[in-house]
Design a protein around this motif. Structure first.
Motif, short mmCIF file in Angstrom:
data_model
loop_
_atom_site.label_atom_id
_atom_site.label_comp_id
_atom_site.label_asym_id
_atom_site.label_seq_id
_atom_site.Cartn_x
_atom_site.Cartn_y
_atom_site.Cartn_z
N ASN A 102 0.81 -1.22 0.00
CA ASN A 102 0.00 0.00 0.00
C ASN A 102 0.84 1.27 0.00
O ASN A 102 0.49 2.26 -0.65
CB ASN A 102 -0.95 0.01 1.21
N GLU A 103 1.94 1.24 0.74
CA GLU A 103 2.78 2.43 0.80
C GLU A 103 3.37 2.74 -0.57
O GLU A 103 3.40 3.91 -1.00
CB GLU A 103 3.90 2.24 1.83
N TYR A 104 3.82 1.74 -1.28
CA TYR A 104 4.42 1.95 -2.59
C TYR A 104 3.38 2.29 -3.65
O TYR A 104 3.64 3.10 -4.55
CB TYR A 104 5.23 0.71 -3.00
N ILE A 105 2.20 1.70 -3.54
CA ILE A 105 1.11 2.07 -4.45
C ILE A 105 0.72 3.52 -4.23
O ILE A 105 0.50 4.28 -5.18
CB ILE A 105 -0.10 1.14 -4.27
N HIS A 106 0.65 3.93 -2.97
CA HIS A 106 0.36 5.34 -2.67
C HIS A 106 1.41 6.26 -3.27
O HIS A 106 1.08 7.25 -3.94
CB HIS A 106 0.29 5.55 -1.15
N LEU A 107 2.69 5.95 -3.03
CA LEU A 107 3.76 6.82 -3.54
C LEU A 107 3.74 6.89 -5.07
O LEU A 107 4.01 7.94 -5.65
CB LEU A 107 5.12 6.32 -3.05
N MET A 108 3.41 5.76 -5.71
CA MET A 108 3.37 5.76 -7.16
C MET A 108 2.22 6.61 -7.68
O MET A 108 2.38 7.43 -8.59
CB MET A 108 3.26 4.33 -7.68
N THR A 109 1.04 6.42 -7.11
CA THR A 109 -0.14 7.16 -7.62
C THR A 109 -0.14 8.62 -7.19
O THR A 109 -0.92 9.41 -7.73
CB THR A 109 -1.44 6.48 -7.17
N LYS A 110 0.76 8.96 -6.28
CA LYS A 110 0.91 10.36 -5.88
C LYS A 110 1.71 11.15 -6.91
O LYS A 110 1.53 12.36 -7.06
CB LYS A 110 1.61 10.41 -4.51
N GLN A 111 2.59 10.48 -7.65
CA GLN A 111 3.53 11.20 -8.51
C GLN A 111 2.95 11.56 -9.88
O GLN A 111 3.44 12.47 -10.54
CB GLN A 111 4.81 10.37 -8.69
N LYS A 112 1.91 10.85 -10.31
CA LYS A 112 1.25 11.11 -11.58
C LYS A 112 -0.23 10.76 -11.46
O LYS A 112 -0.65 10.19 -10.46
CB LYS A 112 1.85 10.25 -12.71
N ALA A 113 -1.00 11.11 -12.49
CA ALA A 113 -2.40 10.66 -12.56
C ALA A 113 -2.42 9.31 -13.25
O ALA A 113 -1.93 9.16 -14.38
CB ALA A 113 -3.24 11.68 -13.32
N TYR A 114 -2.97 8.29 -12.58
CA TYR A 114 -2.98 6.93 -13.10
C TYR A 114 -4.41 6.44 -13.33
O TYR A 114 -5.36 6.96 -12.76
CB TYR A 114 -2.31 5.98 -12.11
N LYS A 115 -4.51 5.40 -14.15
CA LYS A 115 -5.74 4.65 -14.27
C LYS A 115 -5.46 3.20 -13.88
O LYS A 115 -4.30 2.74 -13.88
CB LYS A 115 -6.33 4.72 -15.68
N LEU A 116 -6.52 2.49 -13.52
CA LEU A 116 -6.41 1.12 -13.04
C LEU A 116 -7.08 0.17 -14.03
O LEU A 116 -8.20 0.43 -14.49
CB LEU A 116 -7.09 0.98 -11.67
N ARG A 117 -6.40 -0.91 -14.34
CA ARG A 117 -6.98 -1.98 -15.15
C ARG A 117 -6.89 -3.28 -14.38
O ARG A 117 -5.83 -3.62 -13.83
CB ARG A 117 -6.26 -2.11 -16.49
N ILE A 118 -8.00 -4.00 -14.30
CA ILE A 118 -8.06 -5.31 -13.66
C ILE A 118 -8.39 -6.33 -14.74
O ILE A 118 -9.41 -6.20 -15.42
CB ILE A 118 -9.13 -5.35 -12.55
N GLU A 119 -7.52 -7.29 -14.92
CA GLU A 119 -7.75 -8.33 -15.93
C GLU A 119 -8.04 -9.66 -15.24
O GLU A 119 -7.36 -10.05 -14.29
CB GLU A 119 -6.55 -8.47 -16.86
N PHE A 120 -9.05 -10.34 -15.74
CA PHE A 120 -9.50 -11.61 -15.19
C PHE A 120 -9.38 -12.71 -16.25
O PHE A 120 -9.60 -12.47 -17.44
CB PHE A 120 -10.97 -11.55 -14.78
N ILE A 223 -1.52 -0.60 -13.22
CA ILE A 223 -1.80 0.82 -13.37
C ILE A 223 -0.92 1.43 -14.46
O ILE A 223 0.17 0.93 -14.76
CB ILE A 223 -1.61 1.57 -12.03
N LEU A 224 -1.44 2.53 -15.03
CA LEU A 224 -0.76 3.21 -16.13
C LEU A 224 -1.00 4.70 -16.01
O LEU A 224 -2.12 5.13 -15.73
CB LEU A 224 -1.34 2.71 -17.47
N PRO A 225 0.04 5.54 -16.20
CA PRO A 225 -0.19 6.99 -16.21
C PRO A 225 -1.17 7.38 -17.31
O PRO A 225 -1.17 6.81 -18.40
CB PRO A 225 1.20 7.57 -16.47
N LYS A 226 -2.00 8.38 -17.03
CA LYS A 226 -3.01 8.80 -18.00
C LYS A 226 -2.42 9.67 -19.09
O LYS A 226 -3.01 9.83 -20.16
CB LYS A 226 -4.13 9.54 -17.28
N CYS A 227 -1.25 10.27 -18.83
CA CYS A 227 -0.64 11.10 -19.86
C CYS A 227 0.87 11.15 -19.63
O CYS A 227 1.34 10.69 -18.60
CB CYS A 227 -1.22 12.52 -19.84
#
Length: 227
Positions: A102-120, A223-227
């Motif tokens: 969670n800490e690393y996901i937070h730090l990553m999503t703090k640095q840019k605007a991201y989107k989330l993809r869940i594949e099943f 996750i992937l940056p939006k731009c």
């Protein structure tokens, strides 16, 4: 602490061998492929701002680099009912089932605007997906609360659909030793760490990952940056 005590030893050795204080790591998998256009799907060292170096699985698609934050499979032996500390820093095997932390996901999503993809992959061996146009994890002082944007996908929305006691969006993260859900039950004790309302219609960090409407054999969050 690095990603957890359960990552393969040779991956930790990789960080020791290639990691130096002066080395500049890419901040996510998109920066990996922007620095090397021939980069293929696989394991890479990245370093989000404020984080130690991390070994992550990068999924390279359409000249973009998706950073995998979770993988799980049906009947996994990964300890998904782990406590807050383990979910904070991550656990599992980055080659298979794991939680990045969670800490690393937070730090990553703090640095840019991201989107989330869940594949099943479901029990009929179909590949399905859920995608949220924005994805952010708040800092620990806000209990790693999740914020999601508009949905699209080939499965039903089970995270932002407004339904009594089932909304995942804007919920705090719960673990078996820190129960922040809105249920009389401790959902994380039975189903693993997740953003619960009242146990909900999705819980992907379960030994039997659940998304109402499909039978999951494998699931991956990235996750992937939006731009």
């Amino acid at each position: 602490m690095e990603q957890g005590n359960f990552f393969c030893i040779y991956l930790l050795l990789l960080l020791i061998v290639v990691g130096t204080e002066s080395m500049q790591y890419p901040r996510d998998c998109t920066e990996v492929i922007s620095q090397n256009r021939s980069a293929l799907t696989g394991l890479y060292a990245i370093q989000p701002k404020g984080s130690p170096p991390l070994v992550v699985n990068c999924i390279m698609k359409n000249k973009s680099g998706w950073t995998v934050i979770q993988r799980n499979r049906r009947a996994s032996r990964t300890p998904w009912t782990a406590g807050w500390f383990m979910y904070k820093y991550g656990f599992g095997d980055v080659l298979t089932d794991h939680w990045l932390g969670n800490e690393y996901i937070h730090l990553m999503t703090k640095q840019k605007a991201y989107k989330l993809r869940i594949e099943f992959i479901d029990n009929r061996k179909r590949t399905l997906y859920a995608e949220y146009d924005s994805f952010l994890i708040e800092p620990e002082r806000f209990r790693y609360l999740i914020r999601l944007g508009p949905f699209r996908g080939t499965v039903a929305d089970r995270m932002t659909l407004v339904q009594r006691n089932q909304l995942i969006d804007n919920q705090s993260f719960s673990t078996q030793d820190r129960d922040y859900d809105n249920s009389k039950l401790n959902c994380a004790y039975w189903h693993g760490g997740w953003w619960y309302d009242a146990c909900g219609l999705s819980r992907l960090n379960d030994r039997y990952p659940f998304w109402n409407g499909i039978t999951i054999q494998n699931v991956m969050m990235m996750i992937l940056p939006k731009c």
